[in-house]
Design an enzyme around this catalytic site. Structure first.
Site, short mmCIF file in Angstrom:
data_model
loop_
_atom_site.label_atom_id
_atom_site.label_comp_id
_atom_site.label_asym_id
_atom_site.label_seq_id
_atom_site.Cartn_x
_atom_site.Cartn_y
_atom_site.Cartn_z
CB CYS A 158 1.21 4.53 -11.67
SG CYS A 158 -0.15 4.34 -10.51
CB CYS A 189 -5.73 2.21 -13.26
SG CYS A 189 -5.75 3.81 -14.10
CB CYS A 248 -4.70 9.34 -0.57
SG CYS A 248 -4.31 8.85 -2.27
CB CYS A 306 0.73 5.91 -15.70
SG CYS A 306 -0.59 7.01 -16.25
CD GLU A 323 -3.20 -1.19 -1.39
OE1 GLU A 323 -2.78 -2.24 -0.87
OE2 GLU A 323 -2.46 -0.39 -2.00
CB CYS A 364 2.87 9.60 -4.90
SG CYS A 364 2.25 10.13 -6.50
#
Length: 347
Positions: free
Chosen positions: A121, A114, A107, A118, A94, A340
């Site tokens: 996220c 990933c 962005c 974290c 995305e 975010c």
């Protein structure tokens, strides 16, 4: 079926010139093709209309051009546009266009998923499937630039590597994509308008300094002591704050480029006066230009909440009183999961 043909965009201009020489074509053809690939963002050989039909067929027979395509888009009430991009192997990533009165910011993602896990996220709850190639990152930017022109009549002004993935764990491709994005025969953007955000890979932050990069760097801090940071960002176990502070200072000494901190406020976790004092202490050890205080955006799986507005204002005022250049960043695109920490290919 996996093709053994080479991706034509992985050839440099001299390599293209060599290829055209080998098939007894005029040298200027290489420049024409190179312009189609990077300046005109051709997504097929058929689109290269100033080449003969025979030459286009020859390119088709010898190379692949695996262009990234927009698979779906969502439009936020605030003008933000989130795109899901389909890669040649059907993986999805995305990217987001964030327009304001003064900026058009892309962005972009650097990995499919990933590996850093974290806790706040959405991407961190996905597996990392693979790194994006430099030309795929370039495509993301070029496609978002097209959206900016189409919807807002303006080109991109800024790029942030803050989408899916850890950019410094895809070091070579990220740097190569920025080289193409900033090149006059690419998108011609200023490297000073590009920010790479990292969760904190100290060794690679040092490498950025050694490589004399020209773009800006943001550290996703989110907690200003090792205990709390390790709790929400497992990467801190192997890249603690002392190491990161030393790496950031090395980067600044080598490049003089802008450094900023990202700090998401979590209710009753990192929003106290003591947390602010610890943040101030770190800020004073690094030549940082700015601390971006970010509103937390809730995601599935995570236990965190956003503090009330008054608590956030108190935190900001305390930083200002202690001469910290801090800005409260209002989240954009929350209604389409584009803010975010929310990118997760939810479909």
């Amino acid at each position: 079926m996996k093709s053994d043909k080479k991706n034509i965009r992985h050839l440099s201009l001299p390599a293209l010139q060599e290829y055209f020489g080998s098939i007894e074509e005029k040298a200027f053809r290489a420049k024409q093709v190179y312009e189609w690939l990077w300046l005109r963002h051709a997504t097929s050989f058929e689109a290269m209309t100033n080449l003969s039909k025979d030459l286009r067929t020859k390119l088709e027979d010898n190379f692949v051009l695996p262009a990234v395509r927009v698979d779906a888009t969502q439009h936020s009430n605030d003008g933000t546009i989130k795109s899901r991009f389909r890669l040649h192997d059907n993986h999805l990533v995305e990217g987001v266009l964030i327009p304001t009165d003064t900026r058009q910011t892309a962005c972009v993602s650097s990995q499919v998923g990933c590996s850093l896990s974290c806790k706040f996220c959405a991407t961190g709850y996905m597996d990392r499937k693979r790194n994006l190639d430099f030309d795929e990152i370039y495509d993301e930017v070029a496609l978002i630039n097209q959206q900016a022109l189409e919807h807002n009549g303006k080109k991109l002004t800024n790029i942030v590597f803050m989408g899916m993935g850890e950019p410094l764990l895809n070091y070579k491709n990220v740097l190569q994509s920025i080289e193409r994005i900033t090149s006059p025969d690419g998108l011609g953007m200023s490297p000073k308008r590009i920010t790479v955000s990292t969760a904190g890979v100290a060794k690679m932050i040092r490498q950025l300094g050694d490589d004399q990069v020209r773009f800006n760097l943001a550290l996703s801090l989110h907690a200003a002591n090792d205990k709390k940071r390790s709790e929400i960002m497992p990467i801190n176990d192997s890249n603690n704050l002392k190491e990161l502070i030393a790496a950031l200072n090395h980067f600044y000494k080598a490049t003089g480029n802008e450094i900023s901190f990202e700090y998401i406020l979590f209710k009753d976790f990192n929003d106290s006066k003591q947390d602010a004092d610890e943040l101030i202490k770190i800020y004073r050890q690094v030549p940082a230009d700015l601390v971006n205080i970010i509103e937390y955006n809730p995601i599935d799986n995570a236990r965190f909440q956003k503090p009330d507005a008054e608590k956030a204002e108190d935190f900001m005022e305390y930083l200002a009183k202690n001469r910290v250049n801090a800005r409260l960043r209002r989240s954009r695109g929350k209604d389409i999961d584009a803010a975010c920490g929310q990118l997760a290919n939810k479909g």
